[in-house]
Design a protein around this motif. Structure first.
Motif, short mmCIF file in Angstrom:
data_model
loop_
_atom_site.label_atom_id
_atom_site.label_comp_id
_atom_site.label_asym_id
_atom_site.label_seq_id
_atom_site.Cartn_x
_atom_site.Cartn_y
_atom_site.Cartn_z
N LYS A 106 -4.34 8.35 -1.93
CA LYS A 106 -4.46 9.45 -2.90
C LYS A 106 -5.17 10.66 -2.27
N GLY A 107 -6.28 10.40 -1.59
CA GLY A 107 -7.04 11.49 -0.96
C GLY A 107 -6.24 12.17 0.14
N GLY A 108 -5.53 11.37 0.92
CA GLY A 108 -4.74 11.94 2.02
C GLY A 108 -3.59 12.79 1.51
N MET A 109 -2.94 12.30 0.45
CA MET A 109 -1.83 13.08 -0.10
C MET A 109 -2.34 14.40 -0.69
N LYS A 110 -3.52 14.36 -1.27
CA LYS A 110 -4.10 15.60 -1.80
C LYS A 110 -4.34 16.60 -0.65
N ALA A 111 -4.94 16.11 0.45
CA ALA A 111 -5.22 16.99 1.59
C ALA A 111 -3.92 17.54 2.19
N LEU A 112 -2.93 16.68 2.35
CA LEU A 112 -1.65 17.14 2.92
C LEU A 112 -0.99 18.15 1.98
#
Ligand code: GSH
Length: 205
Positions: free
Chosen positions: A132-138
């Motif tokens: 979830k955090g990675g998709m937000k950053a991307l």
């Protein structure tokens, strides 16, 4: 001659190597790995009490930890650091974003996925949280790169280099980069920069 202590498969360690490659700056590489306990050995802890790589050592013995600080030192007064104060601050803003909002998810999920010694930490909750955090950053990067070629200013800067390091291997952590076409196009622009070297490249000798 500068010395970089690091491991070839770490994005954090790749950042200073890539900055040196892009700026054609020679350096010596000394392999120190978390996988064999190297970062916890007394001789390395004497150089970096935090027990982490990368670490930069200057000719005069001064030591600098933290990948983005090392990138900033190496990039000083080069085309990778904008001269305009606002653009320079924008570059730093993306470098702080990388450490607080990107690396803890995109890099950590990759580590949990590829390193057998971390498998016991790869719980479904941790994998879901980092996804979830990675998709937000991307997604944040996709928004920015959909509107402009580079993250800060009008040319490639350290912001692009440090965010490239873990973004280009995000797939190894289970992120589907085809959902981020502007990010993918930006990866290609970085790979086309003169002097670019891939992650596992180390200087000869
Ligand atoms: N914020 C640091 C993070 C460095 C870091 O976590 N390095 C890892 C390898 S990617 C490490 O040395 N880990 C050893 C440990 O935590 O024991 C940086 O950007 O340099």
């Amino acid at each position: 001659m500068l010395t970089i202590y690091g491991m070839p498969d770490s994005g954090n360690c790749y950042k200073p190597r890539l900055v040196c490659a892009l700026l054609d700056r020679p350096f010596r590489h000394v392999g120190v790995s978390t996988n064999d306990g190297g970062t916890g050995r007394p001789d390395f802890l004497a150089k970096n009490p935090n027990g982490k790589v990368p670490l930069l050592e200057l000719d005069d013995g001064r030591l600098l930890p933290e990948s983005n600080a090392i990138a900033f030192f190496l990039g000083e007064a080069s085309p990778l650091v904008p001269t305009d104060p606002f653009e320079r601050a924008e570059m730093l803003s993306w470098m702080f974003f990388e450490q607080y909002s990107h690396e803890p998810y995109v890099a950590v999920r990759r580590s949990l996925t590829i390193y057998p010694r971390l498998a016991r930490l790869a719980t479904p909750e941790r994998l879901a949280e980092t996804l979830k955090g990675g998709m937000k950053a991307l997604g944040v990067m996709e928004g920015r790169l959909g509107e402009r070629e580079w993250l800060a200013g009008t040319a490639a800067s350290l912001a692009d280099v440090v965010l490239y390091a873990y973004t280009h291997v995000a797939g190894e952590g289970g992120f589907d980069l085809s959902a981020y076409p502007a990010v993918k196009a930006w990866l290609g622009r970085i790979e086309a920069l003169p002097g670019y070297r891939p992650m596992h490249w180390l200087p000869a000798g």
